[in-house]
Motif scaffolding. Structure first.
Motif, mmCIF file in Angstrom:
data_model
loop_
_atom_site.group_PDB
_atom_site.id
_atom_site.type_symbol
_atom_site.label_atom_id
_atom_site.label_comp_id
_atom_site.label_asym_id
_atom_site.label_seq_id
_atom_site.Cartn_x
_atom_site.Cartn_y
_atom_site.Cartn_z
ATOM 1 N N ARG A 131 0.834 -1.212 0.000
ATOM 2 C CA ARG A 131 0.000 0.000 0.000
ATOM 3 C C ARG A 131 0.866 1.258 0.000
ATOM 4 O O ARG A 131 0.651 2.178 -0.782
ATOM 5 N N VAL A 132 1.867 1.271 0.895
ATOM 6 C CA VAL A 132 2.689 2.475 1.031
ATOM 7 C C VAL A 132 3.404 2.800 -0.281
ATOM 8 O O VAL A 132 3.521 3.960 -0.672
ATOM 9 N N HIS A 133 3.872 1.753 -0.958
ATOM 10 C CA HIS A 133 4.602 1.976 -2.213
ATOM 11 C C HIS A 133 3.716 1.891 -3.448
ATOM 12 O O HIS A 133 4.220 1.864 -4.568
ATOM 13 N N GLN A 174 14.203 3.669 16.419
ATOM 14 C CA GLN A 174 14.651 3.133 15.130
ATOM 15 C C GLN A 174 15.922 3.848 14.670
ATOM 16 O O GLN A 174 16.853 3.219 14.147
ATOM 17 N N ARG A 175 15.966 5.159 14.892
ATOM 18 C CA ARG A 175 17.163 5.916 14.505
ATOM 19 C C ARG A 175 18.389 5.348 15.220
ATOM 20 O O ARG A 175 19.417 5.074 14.601
ATOM 21 N N LYS A 176 18.246 5.097 16.514
ATOM 22 C CA LYS A 176 19.371 4.546 17.278
ATOM 23 C C LYS A 176 19.775 3.178 16.761
ATOM 24 O O LYS A 176 20.957 2.859 16.649
ATOM 25 N N ALA A 200 11.588 7.319 5.940
ATOM 26 C CA ALA A 200 11.039 8.612 5.517
ATOM 27 C C ALA A 200 9.516 8.534 5.345
ATOM 28 O O ALA A 200 8.841 9.558 5.335
ATOM 29 N N ARG A 201 9.022 7.345 5.200
ATOM 30 C CA ARG A 201 7.563 7.186 5.041
ATOM 31 C C ARG A 201 6.908 6.762 6.354
ATOM 32 O O ARG A 201 5.917 6.029 6.350
ATOM 33 N N TRP A 202 7.479 7.199 7.435
ATOM 34 C CA TRP A 202 7.035 6.779 8.767
ATOM 35 C C TRP A 202 5.515 6.894 8.929
ATOM 36 O O TRP A 202 4.836 5.953 9.336
#
Ligand code: AMP
Ligand code: MG
Length: 279
Positions: A131-133, A174-176, A200-202
């Motif tokens: 869905r997202v893509h 998640q960044r960590k 980027a699509r968080w």
């Protein structure tokens, strides 16, 4: 500390607070002990499920990148006898898989009677990443919620107990974890440059998860949103649900064969008479 299934039809909160460990979460040592105890109980119940050979359990793990699916598989399900577990990782579909309906590859990996099947990603990717893509149009992915419900209903009616876990982490966690992957050469293989694109699509993923969970959380195949920022908390919460569910299923060892007493007498008699084979 315990996890309740999401009531059917409700949208989960998927914000940072929902990723944090519950305030009453015990300390590290206590979590380690609890997981060890739960693991032992899970292994006992698994043994009975295997011996009974009539029913199966399917555990679906979904998460964003670095959400902890691999870790949960190792730390929770690694405590089971490998004979009785089947883990399946679903990747980008192969050309052959794409020529089939999206549930084709999934149904083949549903565990047979006696086993616990763990899905590392699942048919839910077909309403998440797809869905997202925009890999297929909305007219194609939207009816899938109902198709998935029908599919899972069918499995449940045929002796499969289904538990679905969404391992929910915060953006900061998640960044960590992505940084940790990049800093550790032994973890580079897990890093995919595409992961940053996904990150980027968080919000798109949050929406897709929330809709999927709301539409497919049923009494028979419930969703659990696991606060997964703290790994040992995540593992204990998952293990608790699995153990409680297995306890409720109450697997039984099959009744012993008739004639056990005679067989025993025969074998024990062999030992006293010098034992072994008779020529
Ligand atoms: P990993 O879990 O890091 O090994 O990555 C597997 C990748 O396969 C993820 O990016 C998933 O989103 C992707 N994937 C899994 N199932 C599907 C699917 N049905 N359609 C498209 N991509 C998928
Ligand atoms: Mg990955």
């Amino acid at each position: 500390m315990r996890l309740d299934p999401l009531p059917p039809g409700t949208a989960p909160a998927l914000d940072d607070a929902a990723a944090a460990a519950p305030p009453e979460a015990p300390d590290k040592d206590e979590l380690r002990d609890r997981l060890a105890q739960l693991g032992q109980r899970m292994a006992q119940l698994q043994e009975a499920l295997y011996a009974e050979g009539k029913r199966a359990m399917l555990i679906v793990l979904q998460a964003r990148d670095t959400g902890g699916k691999d870790g949960a598989i190792r730390h929770v399900f690694g405590r089971l006898n490998p004979l009785g577990v089947e883990v399946t990782t679903f990747k980008v579909p192969t050309p052959l898989e794409l020529r089939h309906d999206y549930l084709w590859r999934v149904h083949q990996r549903v565990p047979p009677a006696g086993l616990i099947g763990v899905f590392n990603r699942s048919h839910y990717e077909d309403v998440l990443v797809v869905r997202v893509h925009r890999l297929v149009p909305k007219e194609v992915w939207e009816p899938r919620y109902e198709q998935i419900n029908a599919f899972e209903r069918h499995l449940v009616a045929n002796g499969i107990t289904i538990l679905k876990f969404c391992l929910h982490i915060s953006a900061e966690e998640q960044r960590k974890r992505l940084i940790a992957r990049l800093r550790d050469p032994s973890k580079h293989w897990k890093f995919n440059p595409g992961d940053l694109n996904e990150r980027a699509r968080w919000q798109d993923y949050t929406d897709a998860y929330a809709d999927a969970i709301r539409a497919t959380g049923t009494a028979d195949a419930p969703w659990y949103v696991v606060p997964a920022d703290r790994k040992p908390v995540r593992d204990v919460l998952i293990a608790q649900v699995v153990v409680e569910t297995l306890e409720r299923m109450g697997p039984r060892y099959p009744p012993s064969e008739t004639g056990v007493t005679e067989l025993l007498a025969q074998l024990e008699g062999e030992a006293t008479s010098g034992g072994g084979r008779r020529e």
